[in-house]
Design an enzyme around this catalytic site. Structure first.
Site, PDB file in Angstrom:
ATOM      1  N   ARG A   1     -64.114 -17.373  48.524  1.00 54.76           N
ATOM      2  CA  ARG A   1     -65.283 -18.207  48.829  1.00 54.76           C
ATOM      3  C   ARG A   1     -64.903 -19.680  48.671  1.00 54.76           C
ATOM      4  O   ARG A   1     -63.822 -19.997  48.183  1.00 54.76           O
ATOM      5  CB  ARG A   1     -66.469 -17.852  47.918  1.00 54.76           C
ATOM      6  CG  ARG A   1     -66.059 -17.810  46.452  1.00 54.76           C
ATOM      7  CD  ARG A   1     -67.066 -18.296  45.510  1.00 54.76           C
ATOM      8  NE  ARG A   1     -67.395 -19.675  45.711  1.00 54.76           N
ATOM      9  CZ  ARG A   1     -66.637 -20.715  45.331  1.00 54.76           C
ATOM     10  NH1 ARG A   1     -65.467 -20.535  44.738  1.00 54.76           N
ATOM     11  NH2 ARG A   1     -67.040 -21.966  45.533  1.00 54.76           N
TER      12      ARG A   1
ATOM     13  N   GLN B   1     -71.218 -19.662  40.249  1.00 53.84           N
ATOM     14  CA  GLN B   1     -69.858 -20.188  40.491  1.00 53.84           C
ATOM     15  C   GLN B   1     -69.482 -21.259  39.464  1.00 53.84           C
ATOM     16  O   GLN B   1     -68.319 -21.385  39.091  1.00 53.84           O
ATOM     17  CB  GLN B   1     -69.761 -20.795  41.904  1.00 53.84           C
ATOM     18  CG  GLN B   1     -69.816 -19.781  43.030  1.00 53.84           C
ATOM     19  CD  GLN B   1     -71.233 -19.580  43.538  1.00 53.84           C
ATOM     20  OE1 GLN B   1     -72.188 -19.699  42.773  1.00 53.84           O
ATOM     21  NE2 GLN B   1     -71.382 -19.275  44.811  1.00 53.84           N
TER      22      GLN B   1
ATOM     23  N   ASP C   1     -69.912 -27.867  52.434  1.00 55.28           N
ATOM     24  CA  ASP C   1     -69.608 -26.767  53.355  1.00 55.28           C
ATOM     25  C   ASP C   1     -69.652 -27.203  54.809  1.00 55.28           C
ATOM     26  O   ASP C   1     -69.017 -26.609  55.668  1.00 55.28           O
ATOM     27  CB  ASP C   1     -70.563 -25.597  53.132  1.00 55.28           C
ATOM     28  CG  ASP C   1     -70.172 -24.870  51.869  1.00 55.28           C
ATOM     29  OD1 ASP C   1     -70.477 -25.389  50.778  1.00 55.28           O
ATOM     30  OD2 ASP C   1     -69.494 -23.828  51.970  1.00 55.28           O
TER      31      ASP C   1
HETATM   32  O1  MRU Z   1     -71.229 -19.794  48.589  1.00 52.12           O
HETATM   33  P1  MRU Z   1     -69.951 -20.451  48.183  1.00 52.12           P
HETATM   34  O2  MRU Z   1     -69.558 -20.177  46.779  1.00 52.12           O
HETATM   35  O3  MRU Z   1     -68.832 -20.192  49.177  1.00 52.12           O
HETATM   36  O4  MRU Z   1     -70.305 -21.995  48.284  1.00 52.12           O
HETATM   37  C1  MRU Z   1     -69.335 -22.917  47.955  1.00 52.12           C
HETATM   38  C2  MRU Z   1     -69.818 -24.289  47.867  1.00 52.12           C
HETATM   39  O5  MRU Z   1     -70.976 -24.590  48.141  1.00 52.12           O
HETATM   40  C3  MRU Z   1     -68.811 -25.319  47.509  1.00 52.12           C
HETATM   41  O6  MRU Z   1     -69.411 -26.369  46.835  1.00 52.12           O
HETATM   42  C4  MRU Z   1     -68.199 -25.860  48.795  1.00 52.12           C
HETATM   43  O7  MRU Z   1     -67.703 -24.820  49.594  1.00 52.12           O
HETATM   44  C5  MRU Z   1     -67.175 -26.829  48.519  1.00 52.12           C
HETATM   45  S1  MRU Z   1     -65.601 -26.056  48.388  1.00 52.12           S
HETATM   46  C6  MRU Z   1     -64.430 -27.128  48.003  1.00 52.12           C
END
Ligand code: MRU
Length: 345
Positions: free
Chosen positions: A46, A193, A234
């Site tokens: 992720r 996370q 993202d």
């Molecule tokens: O749902 P996720 O855990 O994939 O979301 C990740 C995020 O929102 C992060 O902040 C983003 O991808 C930045 S990664 C360097």
């Protein structure tokens, strides 16, 4: 030194299963593309840049597994593999950037040649992500002053980038410059996370960390304990509107209300110049069970309705600067982001 969270090894994709961290460090070898698609959907891998890198390797894996030697049939099947990845998670644009790159790389005189060029392209995408995140981290570190206490959200470290990290990369680079720092990490419900991954990575980097619940951020800002907020992204639209983990918008509004700088750190692969408005960014809706349960344990009455948008949009008026490997951009963002990233959607 942490083992690489994504690695191409002997024709297979090895990933560190992020869904099991920090309790267990389990590496999984994926030898077919369907398992890579599933690993992305289930967030074993992720974070926007890491999703792009994993998908690129997954496409190479899918192509390698195609039996036909007829080029047209082969390309049609590769296209289906790419579509499976495109349907895995909708918000992180790095995924679609990677798919586009792989589409362009699917060239060659023979099936064998194309298979090879897809593997090489995936490796190239991975390498570029490592270089970009390292560079943006060094640039962003200049914004961080000695003695700062930062607040970060979700996870934007090596795990999320298959590289150096974005928000965490900046923090690590500032520490490497000899600055004394400490970091507040918000837990990041529903999938935690921040609590599970960011605290783990910061401890490995030897940076003092304080874990708080998401709802405590305003309290610490009001007390003057936070010098700046730094997050990843993202997808960043051409006008600077930024999609990041749900709750980012709340933090940006809070930071603004307290006069605290709010930084977004992202490689240019996260910039989608085809979207003129941030509200065109597709927001992933995930299972309500992620809200009604924590790591499989129910925390709400059975059958209660729950919503689970995985991302929100932060308007550029709340963003002090966007840190990329090509430079630090400040408002007006439509001007500053010109020529950065690419048109994907
Ligand atoms: O749902 P996720 O855990 O994939 O979301 C990740 C995020 O929102 C992060 O902040 C983003 O991808 C930045 S990664 C360097």
């Amino acid at each position: 030194m942490m083992a690489r969270p994504i690695e191409w090894l002997d024709g297979k994709l090895r990933i560190l299963d992020q869904s099991k961290l920090p309790g267990e460090q389990i590496f999984i070898d994926l030898d077919n593309y369907r398992d890579v698609v599933l690993a992305i959907k289930e967030m074993k891998v992720r974070g926007a840049p890491a999703i792009g890198v994993a998908a690129a390797y997954g496409i190479a894996l899918g192509a390698a597994g195609i039996k036909t030697t007829n080029k047209d049939e082969f390309l049609a099947q590769v296209n289906q593999v790419m579509q499976a990845f495109a349907a895995s998670r909708p918000t992180a644009v790095n995924l679609f950037q990677a798919i586009n790159r792989m589409k362009k790389a699917a060239r060659g005189d023979s099936v064998a040649e194309i298979k090879n060029s897809l593997i090489n392209e995936a490796k190239q995408i991975h390498e570029e992500e490592v270089t970009a995140t390292k560079k943006l981290s060094q640039l962003g570190a200049e914004l961080i002053k000695d003695g700062f206490t930062l607040l970060t959200y979700c996870n934007a470290g090596p795990l999320a980038t298959a590289g150096y990290g974005t928000a965490l990369g900046v923090i690590k680079a500032a520490k490497d410059q000899g600055k004394k720092l400490s970091v507040f990490v918000t837990e990041t419900r529903p999938l935690l996370q921040g609590a599970r991954l960011t605290t783990w990575e910061l401890r490995q980097a030897g940076i003092p960390v304080t874990l708080i619940t998401d709802s405590m951020a305003g309290y610490f800002m009001k007390r003057g304990e936070i010098d700046c907020v730094i997050v990843g992204a993202d997808r960043i639209a051409a006008n600077g509107y930024t999609a990041n983990k749900i709750g980012t918008y709340t933090l940006a509004v809070l930071a603004n209300a307290h006069g605290i700088p709010f930084y977004v750190a992202a490689p240019t692969t996260t910039i989608d110049l085809s979207l003129t408005s941030g509200y065109q960014i597709p927001i992933e809706e995930r299972s309500p069970e992620e809200v009604t349960h924590i790591q499989g344990v129910p925390i709400a009455p059975e059958g209660v309705r729950a919503a689970n948008p995985a991302f929100d949009i932060t308007p550029p008026s709340y963003i002090t600067a966007i840190i990329t490997e090509k430079g630090i951009i400040m408002a007006p963002y439509t001007e500053g982001l010109k020529g950065m990233g690419s048109k994907v959607s």
